[in-house]
Design a protein around this motif. Structure first.
Motif, short mmCIF file in Angstrom:
data_model
loop_
_atom_site.label_atom_id
_atom_site.label_comp_id
_atom_site.label_asym_id
_atom_site.label_seq_id
_atom_site.Cartn_x
_atom_site.Cartn_y
_atom_site.Cartn_z
N ARG A 72 0.84 -1.20 0.00
CA ARG A 72 0.00 0.00 0.00
C ARG A 72 0.88 1.26 0.00
NH1 ARG A 72 -2.29 2.77 4.59
NH2 ARG A 72 -3.99 4.16 3.93
N PHE A 73 0.57 2.15 -0.95
CA PHE A 73 1.30 3.42 -1.05
C PHE A 73 0.29 4.53 -0.81
CE2 PHE A 73 3.29 7.08 -2.92
CZ PHE A 73 4.65 6.89 -2.70
N ALA A 74 0.39 5.21 0.33
CA ALA A 74 -0.62 6.19 0.72
C ALA A 74 -0.08 7.61 0.80
CB ALA A 74 -1.22 5.80 2.08
N ARG A 75 1.13 7.84 0.33
CA ARG A 75 1.72 9.18 0.42
C ARG A 75 1.11 10.08 -0.65
NH1 ARG A 75 7.99 9.37 1.29
NH2 ARG A 75 7.20 8.54 3.26
N HIS A 76 0.58 11.23 -0.22
CA HIS A 76 -0.03 12.20 -1.13
C HIS A 76 1.05 13.09 -1.73
CE1 HIS A 76 -3.78 14.16 -2.44
NE2 HIS A 76 -3.10 15.29 -2.38
N ARG A 77 1.06 13.20 -3.05
CA ARG A 77 2.07 13.98 -3.78
C ARG A 77 3.49 13.62 -3.33
NH1 ARG A 77 0.94 16.69 -8.58
NH2 ARG A 77 -1.21 17.41 -8.51
N PRO A 78 3.91 12.39 -3.62
CA PRO A 78 5.24 11.95 -3.20
C PRO A 78 6.34 12.68 -3.96
CG PRO A 78 4.27 10.36 -4.68
CD PRO A 78 3.20 11.37 -4.38
N ALA A 79 7.54 12.64 -3.43
CA ALA A 79 8.70 13.21 -4.12
C ALA A 79 8.85 12.56 -5.49
CB ALA A 79 9.95 12.99 -3.28
N GLY A 80 9.03 13.38 -6.51
CA GLY A 80 9.14 12.86 -7.86
C GLY A 80 7.82 12.53 -8.50
N ASP A 81 6.71 12.76 -7.78
CA ASP A 81 5.35 12.57 -8.31
C ASP A 81 5.02 11.11 -8.61
OD1 ASP A 81 4.47 15.19 -8.13
OD2 ASP A 81 5.21 15.73 -10.12
N ALA A 82 5.70 10.17 -8.00
CA ALA A 82 5.39 8.76 -8.25
C ALA A 82 5.84 7.91 -7.07
CB ALA A 82 6.05 8.27 -9.53
N GLY A 97 6.90 -10.27 -7.94
CA GLY A 97 6.73 -11.70 -7.83
C GLY A 97 5.28 -12.09 -8.02
N PRO A 98 4.99 -13.39 -8.06
CA PRO A 98 3.61 -13.85 -8.22
C PRO A 98 2.72 -13.32 -7.11
CG PRO A 98 5.16 -15.66 -8.51
CD PRO A 98 5.95 -14.51 -7.99
N GLY A 99 1.58 -12.71 -7.49
CA GLY A 99 0.64 -12.20 -6.49
C GLY A 99 1.02 -10.88 -5.86
N ALA A 100 2.10 -10.25 -6.32
CA ALA A 100 2.49 -8.95 -5.77
C ALA A 100 1.75 -7.83 -6.49
CB ALA A 100 4.00 -8.75 -5.90
N GLU A 101 1.42 -6.77 -5.75
CA GLU A 101 0.81 -5.59 -6.35
C GLU A 101 1.22 -4.34 -5.59
OE1 GLU A 101 -3.46 -5.40 -6.20
OE2 GLU A 101 -3.51 -5.23 -4.00
N LEU A 102 1.24 -3.22 -6.33
CA LEU A 102 1.41 -1.91 -5.73
C LEU A 102 0.02 -1.30 -5.64
CD1 LEU A 102 3.13 0.50 -4.78
CD2 LEU A 102 3.37 1.16 -7.19
N LEU A 103 -0.45 -1.09 -4.42
CA LEU A 103 -1.80 -0.57 -4.19
C LEU A 103 -1.70 0.93 -3.94
CD1 LEU A 103 -4.83 -1.03 -3.69
CD2 LEU A 103 -4.27 -1.47 -1.28
N MET A 104 -2.11 1.72 -4.94
CA MET A 104 -2.06 3.17 -4.82
C MET A 104 -3.30 3.66 -4.07
SD MET A 104 0.78 4.09 -6.27
CE MET A 104 0.56 5.84 -6.52
N ASP A 105 -3.07 4.10 -2.84
CA ASP A 105 -4.17 4.50 -1.97
C ASP A 105 -3.96 5.95 -1.52
OD1 ASP A 105 -6.47 4.35 -0.49
OD2 ASP A 105 -5.58 3.26 1.18
N ASN A 106 -3.70 6.84 -2.50
CA ASN A 106 -3.41 8.23 -2.15
C ASN A 106 -4.32 9.21 -2.87
OD1 ASN A 106 -2.34 7.90 -4.70
ND2 ASN A 106 -0.41 8.96 -4.25
#
Length: 446
Positions: A72-82, A97-106
């Motif tokens: 889970r990535f919950a940082r609002h307006r992160p450095a570098g905009d990503a 890896g199998p079953g891995a995800e980046l969950l954008m929660d910002n």
């Protein structure tokens, strides 16, 4: 000697790299496992700090690795905009890896607008490999800031204008997935030597896969479902001189160049649903598409190839595409099938009217409006469409159309075209047309 926590974590991650075995068996590469930098991957903890610490440790010939888990990535307006920023690096990879995800929660909790991209590559950079990446947005985003994967380079031109970004070459996307992002699923601008395979994009608020001012690309096995704009877009803008718009991060040229989305090979593409076109080309150059299927595009065409001169009231400007070849195309339940559209200016500048588009082995079923349409929106005739071995079948009466229409055009070639329509409509219509060549055209009403 004092050692900071960040340095210690980076060193620990690099030291532990030998213990990580990637599915691809990347021998000789340092592997930075985000869990070794403190990421939990439980879908609840905000892993933003750990992820960005791991990214900061990337060096040439290293791989950023996300093992199984939901990060889970919950940082609002992160450095570098990503969440993940690769800037000024070469010979690096990002692998899930199998079953891995980046969950954008910002997303902004009040407006639902986005606050950052999932992954950003910024030039100068070369030999970037993105493998098995899964990026998903939490919540219902409005169309706003935030692409799934964004790659910003810079075309090679003599005396580039001030602010022109550095080049990006050799980008590969393999088996990546983007879901629900506020803007485009994957967007590349000013990038060369691209390979995209196995990409899946769902529920974006803008285009599924978008290219601007790129060259030498191979796209294979791409699927787009319910995108907020075009499923696949190849768009290079027009300006009197080469220019870069920093606000929109887009490039434009005065004519077709080797960077006008040039030398693209596209194969095995499926677009389902969406709020614009299945495939759109504007200012594209030497593009070959084979094995395209588009279904359920209700507000656009299965394939749109268009131009817009300054003063055409189109918002953006782009010259006519040339060297476009489409083979084995199937469209069903779309508003339109194949649409060649020009918006010429009063000067009659042929950069905006002279296309070179050839379509063969086409099946168009139940397109509500014209199945094939070539038109200029002024009395300035467009030219340069060839249609061969085309089968049209429809029962729609939308606009009184249903087959093939040509308006303000010349040098249109039709060979072995059949139209089967169950209603009394204008199945074949021409207005202000010259140089029309027809070889075997049949119209039937069962």
């Amino acid at each position: 000697m004092r050692i900071s926590r960040r340095t210690l974590l980076a060193g620990a991650g690099a030291a532990a790299a030998a213990a990580v075995v990637l599915p691809g068996g990347q021998q000789g590469r340092a592997v930075l496992d985000v869990r070794r930098f403190g990421a939990r991957g439980d879908g609840v903890t905000d892993d933003a700090r750990a992820i960005q610490t791991a990214v900061a440790a990337l060096r040439p010939h290293s791989t950023l690795y996300f093992p199984t888990g939901s990060y889970r990535f919950a940082r609002h307006r992160p450095a570098g905009d990503a969440a993940v920023v690769i800037a000024g690096l070469s010979d690096v990879a990002v692998e899930f890896g199998p079953g891995a995800e980046l969950l954008m929660d910002n997303l902004d909790s009040t407006s639902g607008t986005g606050a950052g991209h999932g992954l950003l590559v910024h030039g100068p950079a070369s030999r970037i490999a993105l493998r098995n990446i899964r990026i998903r947005w939490a919540g219902n985003a409005r169309r706003s800031f935030g692409d799934g994967i964004r790659v910003l380079g810079g075309p090679t031109v003599a005396a580039p204008p001030r602010g022109w970004p550095g080049p990006v070459t050799g980008v590969t996307l393999t088996d990546c997935v983007v879901q629900g992002c506020p803007q485009a699923g994957v967007i590349m601008m000013g990038v060369s030597d691209i390979a995209v395979s196995g990409l899946r994009v769902t529920g974006t608020r803008a285009d599924g896969l978008h290219f601007n001012a790129c060259r030498r690309a191979r796209i294979q096995d791409y699927r787009a479902v319910d995108t907020g704009d075009d499923g696949l877009a190849l768009v290079t803008y027009f300006s009197p001189d080469p220019a870069f718009d920093a606000d929109s991060a887009t490039f434009s040229f005065p004519a077709l160049t080797d960077w006008s989305n040039t030398d693209f090979t596209v194969a095995d593409v499926r677009v389902t649903g969406g709020k614009a076109n299945g495939v759109r080309m504007a200012g594209a150059h030497r593009v070959a598409v084979t094995g395209l299927a588009v279904d359920g595009v209700r507000s656009g065409a299965a394939v749109m190839v268009d131009s817009a001169a300054p003063g055409a009231d189109a918002g953006w400007n782009y010259v006519a595409s040339r060297g476009v070849r489409l083979d084995d195309v199937a469209a069903s339940h779309c508003d339109m099938g194949i649409h060649l559209l020009a918006r010429p200016g009063e000067s009659g500048d042929r950069r905006f009217t002279d296309f070179d588009v050839a379509v063969s082995d086409v099946t168009l079923d139940e397109c509500d409006n014209w199945s094939v349409r070539a038109e200029s929106l002024t009395d300035r005739q467009i030219r340069g469409l060839q249609v061969a071995n085309c089968r049209i079948s429809s029962s729609s009466t939308t606009g009184g159309n249903g087959g093939l229409g040509i308006g303000s055009a010349r040098d249109i070639s039709l060979a072995d075209v059949s139209i089967r329509h169950t209603k009394s409509v204008r199945a074949f219509d021409t207005v202000n047309t010259g140089g029309l060549k027809v070889d075997r055209l049949s119209v039937n009403q069962p």
